[in-house]
Design an enzyme around this catalytic site. Structure first.
Site, short mmCIF file in Angstrom:
data_model
loop_
_atom_site.label_atom_id
_atom_site.label_comp_id
_atom_site.label_asym_id
_atom_site.label_seq_id
_atom_site.Cartn_x
_atom_site.Cartn_y
_atom_site.Cartn_z
N ASP A 63 -11.60 6.67 -0.40
CA ASP A 63 -12.14 5.51 -0.59
C ASP A 63 -11.11 4.55 -0.03
O ASP A 63 -9.70 4.33 -0.82
CB ASP A 63 -12.31 5.27 -2.01
CG ASP A 63 -12.97 3.91 -2.50
OD1 ASP A 63 -14.02 3.64 -2.15
OD2 ASP A 63 -12.01 3.18 -3.14
N ASN A 71 -13.65 -7.70 4.53
CA ASN A 71 -14.73 -8.20 4.97
C ASN A 71 -14.76 -9.73 4.54
O ASN A 71 -15.19 -10.66 5.48
CB ASN A 71 -15.66 -7.46 4.30
CG ASN A 71 -16.45 -6.20 4.90
OD1 ASN A 71 -16.18 -6.15 6.17
ND2 ASN A 71 -17.05 -5.45 4.46
N HIS A 76 -17.26 -9.33 8.71
CA HIS A 76 -17.93 -7.87 8.75
C HIS A 76 -17.59 -7.12 9.97
O HIS A 76 -17.37 -5.67 9.92
CB HIS A 76 -19.30 -7.92 8.61
CG HIS A 76 -19.74 -8.38 7.28
ND1 HIS A 76 -19.71 -7.37 6.10
CD2 HIS A 76 -19.85 -9.41 6.51
CE1 HIS A 76 -19.95 -8.00 4.84
NE2 HIS A 76 -20.32 -9.23 5.25
N ASP A 80 -15.90 -3.36 10.15
CA ASP A 80 -16.53 -2.41 10.78
C ASP A 80 -15.29 -1.48 11.90
O ASP A 80 -15.38 -0.44 12.03
CB ASP A 80 -17.68 -2.71 11.84
CG ASP A 80 -18.83 -3.07 11.26
OD1 ASP A 80 -19.06 -2.99 9.88
OD2 ASP A 80 -19.84 -3.92 11.79
N ASP A 106 -17.60 2.02 2.03
CA ASP A 106 -16.21 2.34 2.55
C ASP A 106 -15.61 3.87 1.89
O ASP A 106 -14.62 4.15 1.66
CB ASP A 106 -15.12 1.30 2.12
CG ASP A 106 -14.96 1.14 0.33
OD1 ASP A 106 -15.78 1.53 -0.17
OD2 ASP A 106 -14.07 0.66 0.10
#
Length: 181
Positions: A63, A71, A76, A80, A106
């Site tokens: 995680d 973000n 974003h 990514d 994530d």
């Protein structure tokens, strides 16, 4: 050529083409389009087979810590970039002896048939915690990693292994970020 033969062959050709399209769609549905890793469904099907036949199997859950901040701060596309870097690092760590998945958001998972064929959990943690460069910015990355060895389970099922790895991951989070348990 006889028109009856052609007329009989056209439906078969149509079904063959349709079958090919469906197979490609199924394969695409089992891969995350951003990272190229398996999706939850594709990974689970393979991982269940691995855990059933590999007594030394190791299940990993990852995680990313504070991913929302990346973000929110950098956009974003930066997020990514972190996700694809994480996927690449996890895949490299698994090598030929395992495979990873992006479970969603994530969260990632992996299974290896024998952890002796990897560089070890500390190496995985160190790799996952490396910063990612995106658009001239160095993005800090950290991950919490949980794991479960198949031979530590009373009944070797994927569900139990994931549950134990999840508990291990949250125990690592409880000891501060960037931990492996």
């Amino acid at each position: 050529m006889d028109t009856h033969v052609i007329a009989a062959g056209l439906p078969a050709l149509g079904w063959a083409l349709h079958g090919g399209v469906l197979l490609r769609r199924l394969a695409t549905a089992r891969r995350d389009p951003l990272t190229g890793l398996h999706t939850r469904a594709g990974w689970t099907a393979r991982a269940e087979r691995v855990i059933a036949k590999s007594p030394n199997a190791l299940v990993i859950l990852v995680d990313l810590d504070n991913f929302k901040a990346i973000n929110d701060t950098h956009g974003h596309a930066a997020g990514d970039a972190v996700l694809t870097a994480t996927a690449r690092r996890l895949g490299t760590w698994c090598g030929r002896h395992g495979f990873g998945a992006r479970l969603g958001g994530d969260e990632f998972a992996a299974i290896v048939t024998d952890p002796e064929h990897t560089t070890g959990l500390r190496a995985l943690q160190a790799s996952l915690d490396q910063p990612v460069t995106y658009a001239g910015c160095t993005l800090p990355v950290s991950a919490s990693v949980g794991h479960c060895h198949r031979d530590h389970l009373p009944v070797p099922t994927l569900t139990d292994a994931l549950s134990a790895a999840d508990s291990s991951m949250y125990a690592a989070k409880g000891h501060g970020r960037r931990n492996t348990r």
